[in-house]
Design a protein around this motif. Structure first.
Motif, mmCIF file in Angstrom:
data_model
loop_
_atom_site.group_PDB
_atom_site.id
_atom_site.type_symbol
_atom_site.label_atom_id
_atom_site.label_comp_id
_atom_site.label_asym_id
_atom_site.label_seq_id
_atom_site.Cartn_x
_atom_site.Cartn_y
_atom_site.Cartn_z
ATOM 1 N N THR A 68 -26.427 18.588 -8.450
ATOM 2 C CA THR A 68 -27.111 19.876 -8.333
ATOM 3 C C THR A 68 -26.095 21.005 -8.190
ATOM 4 O O THR A 68 -26.262 22.079 -8.766
ATOM 5 N N ASP A 183 -32.912 19.851 -13.395
ATOM 6 C CA ASP A 183 -32.479 19.111 -12.205
ATOM 7 C C ASP A 183 -33.561 18.117 -11.800
ATOM 8 O O ASP A 183 -34.562 18.503 -11.202
ATOM 9 N N GLU A 184 -33.351 16.880 -12.112
ATOM 10 C CA GLU A 184 -34.295 15.807 -11.813
ATOM 11 C C GLU A 184 -35.732 16.240 -12.093
ATOM 12 O O GLU A 184 -36.587 16.185 -11.218
#
Ligand SMILES: Nc1ncnc2c1ncn2[C@@H]1O[C@H](COP(=O)(O)OP(=O)(O)OP(=O)(O)O)[C@@H](O)[C@H]1O
Ligand SMILES: [Mg+2]
Lengths: 384, 265
Positions: A68, A183-184
């Protein structure tokens, strides 16, 4: 946009001389020696990576490894202590986030709760002072692209997780960014929707071939399915980088072997190499095995032998197959496959195979086999 | 504390009812009763009248009510702007300067309001800033007293907004002002309203500092009530109190009805 098109061969088939230059790497996203610290703790150290224009780069790694953070540096939410970031050939290190032209989707989507889906998607265009007609057109197109056109009036709290995720992607794409950071994005969804969304992301990227994507995930299947290349992170460093197949078949180090797909690892000593056949002979206990050669593990050196569970067989796959005598420690049936654990000279191995009619029983002594081409060597890591 | 048995629960409710009854309801009931009392010699009033309300709606009390409302709205609005600005500005500063400013904001609400009034009086009765005897000093006093609540409420709200909303807004191209106007403030709305309501309620009831600084033409209701009851007109004072409470309540209810789109599920 024109620059990004030039950089992407698939999008410019008529171009006889594709763009090749010293800063070709910088035309996608380039990170040069990035270091980031939070309150004095280094969380990203000497991060160097070139993401090609139009490519999907997956960043995977355990929790806290800095994935991240790498995205936040790209978007400009954190300033690196050292290093430069380039996007589309431009040094953006000192630019504020609003000047970077980046679409970002965060893990919990962060849709603005006080705006309906339509306004969420329109936000970036309005902030940039676009004409109302353009906004209407563009927002409709983006909502259609993610299949959410009939949900335009709903507030985020009236949408399911998967729907919120689609809106978040539409919002990020509405400004026509050069770069999309994910992000995910699927981690909050259940397994079924995750598969569908994965396919949709693929389709989306095929329709936007110049879009450079960084896709952060914990999930190696997502990375292998979606990405062109994968970078593996650990403790704030990039420890492996390569195209999916190469990284999966020939992991450069133990961490990469274990993190991307589960690997069977056995300590061996390299006995002899044969550059012509591309094979090497290694010793594991009393057994002598033929495996794929690794120029970094030369004769006399210790190395790790890496075999994927699905490359181990109970029947020899060919005349030159290696054979290891092992005792069965457990047998598990998982519906579409059998998962068998072996014990061999104090080391544990796993084998997966399509469901067997007569699986071995726990405690039995069997031979397991693997083809030389399916086994690779990982040089023994220098211990610091 | 969770009480599971039926008797226990009944007991807990009884205690709560008694506390609420004695602490909140009884004084309120007495004041309401007093405001309609013609004569009160025994346990209960012996004779009822609306005369006190008639008095309240004529003469100087209407002006007092107006003074209170204007002061309350103006001081609360200024405190809200100032408190929000301070909270936003201090959000990303280092802990030390923030601590210091926290204390500066909170001191006025920790000392007696009479002392705040006295302080302002002394500070502003000589050049360069001469506010003594002006309207402005009343606003300043109320502003100082309610600032802590505005600032406190808005900072608490800010701390609860995840920075991701603002970061995403920024990455979508929103410059700081645009982001503040279209993301941060709308998300803060519930806290802004709470801050304003609390400030307004406090200002409407403020006496200590106002008594020290008010100019002749600007008597707020609490000051008026204090003066009237001091002269012995307790029932007239009660009627004014009810008037004050009803007005404050009406404004607070109106504020609470502002639709908040940012409300989470
Ligand atoms: N705001 C912050 N302040 C202090 N430390 C932080 C902050 N954000 C992240 N960290 C630390 O930085 C390191 C890297 O965090 P990061 O969020 O990049 O990890 P990640 O790889 O994304 O992990 P995950 O897979 O759990 O999301 C972690 O050790 C984390 O504790
Ligand atoms: Mg993360």
């Amino acid at each position: 946009m024109a620059e990004a098109v030039l950089g992407h061969p698939a999008a410019a088939p008529g171009l006889s001389v594709p763009f090749i230059g010293p800063d070709a790497a910088r035309r996608g996203i380039g990170y040069e020696g990035i270091a980031v610290a939070y309150k004095g703790t280094i969380v990203l150290a000497d991060f160097t990576l070139a993401v090609r224009p139009g490519e999907i780069m997956a960043l995977i790694g355990p929790s806290g490894s800095g994935k991240t953070t790498a995205l936040r540096v790209t978007a400009g939410f954190v300033r690196p202590l050292r290093g430069r970031v380039h996007i589309g050939g431009r040094d953006v290190t000192d630019l504020p986030p609003y000047a970077r032209s980046i679409g970002m989707v965060v893990q919990n989507y962060a849709l603005f709760p006080h705006m309906p889906a339509y306004e969420n998607v329109a936000f970036g265009l309005r902030a940039r002072g676009a004409q109302e007609a353009t906004i209407r057109e563009q927002v409709a197109a983006c909502l259609r692209m993610v299949g959410m056109e009939s949900f335009a009036k709903r507030y985020p709290r009236e949408l399911s997780g998967g729907q919120q995720q689609r809106v978040a992607i539409a919002r990020a794409l509405a400004i026509r960014p050069e770069v999309l950071l994910l992000d995910e994005p699927l981690s909050a969804l259940d397994a079924q929707i995750r598969l569908t969304m994965l396919e949709e992301l693929s389709r989306l990227h095929r329709s936007l071939p110049t879009l450079t994507v960084i896709y952060v995930t914990h999930d190696q299947t997502e990375a292998l399915t979606l990405a062109d290349r994968i970078g593996i992170m650990r403790d704030g460093r990039l420890v492996a980088l390569g195209d999916c197949q190469g990284l999966y078949r020939r992991p450069p180090n133990r961490f990469a072997a274990e993190f991307l797909g589960r690997a069977n690892l056995l300590p061996v000593t390299v006995e002899a190499e044969d550059a012509a056949s591309g094979l090497a002979r290694v010793r594991f206990g009393a057994a002598s095995l033929m495996v794929r050669r690794n120029p970094e593990a030369t004769a006399g050196q210790a190395a790790l032998l890496c075999i994927r569970p699905h490359d181990l067989r109970l029947e020899p796959p060919g005349p030159s197959a290696n054979s290891l005598a092992a005792s069965v420690s457990e047998v598990r049936w998982k519906g579409d496959l059998h998962d068998i654990g072996f014990e061999i000279g104090g080391h544990r191995l796993r084998l997966t195979a399509a469901p067997l009619r007569t699986p071995p029983e726990a405690g039995a002594l069997v031979n397991c086999y693997f083809a030389p081409e399916d086994a690779t060597l990982i040089p023994e890591e220098r211990r610091g | 504390m969770l009480v599971w048995s039926r008797a226990g629960r009944a007991g807990a409710w009884a205690v709560l009812a008694l506390l609420v009854g004695v602490i909140y309801a009884l004084p309120a009931i007495i004041i309401i009763l007093a405001s309609v009392t013609g004569q009160w010699n025994g346990v209960l009033p012996s004779h009822f009248t609306l005369r006190h309300y008639a008095n309240a709606l004529h003469g100087s009390s209407a002006a007092m009510l107006r003074a209170s409302i204007v002061t309350g709205l103006l001081a609360s609005a200024l405190a809200l702007v100032n408190g929000s600005w301070a909270a936003l500005a201090l959000r990303n500063t280092r802990p030390l300067p923030r601590r210091v400013l926290d204390i500066v904001f909170f001191i006025p609400s920790a000392v007696p309001s009479v002392s705040v009034g006295l302080g302002l009086l002394v500070a502003f009765s000589r050049p360069p800033v001469l506010l003594n005897g002006t309207l402005a000093i009343v606003f300043v006093a109320h502003f100082v007293l309610v600032s802590a609540y505005s600032y406190g409420n808005v900072s608490a709200g800010l701390a609860r907004i995840t920075p991701e909303y603002e970061q995403i807004a920024e990455s979508l191209g929103a410059r700081p002002w645009y982001r503040l106007r279209h993301v941060t403030l709308p998300l803060l709305m519930p806290y802004l309203i709470a801050a304003f309501s609390l400030s307004f309620a406090l200002s409407m009831g403020e006496l200590g500092a106002t008594v020290m600084v008010y100019p002749p033409g600007w008597v707020t209701l609490p000051v008026g009530i204090f003066g009237i009851t001091d002269r012995g007109a307790v029932f007239d004072g009660s009627a004014l109190t009810v008037l004050l409470a009803v007005t404050a309540l009406a404004v607070l209810i109106a504020l609470s009805r502002i639709p908040i789109k940012a409300a989470q599920r």
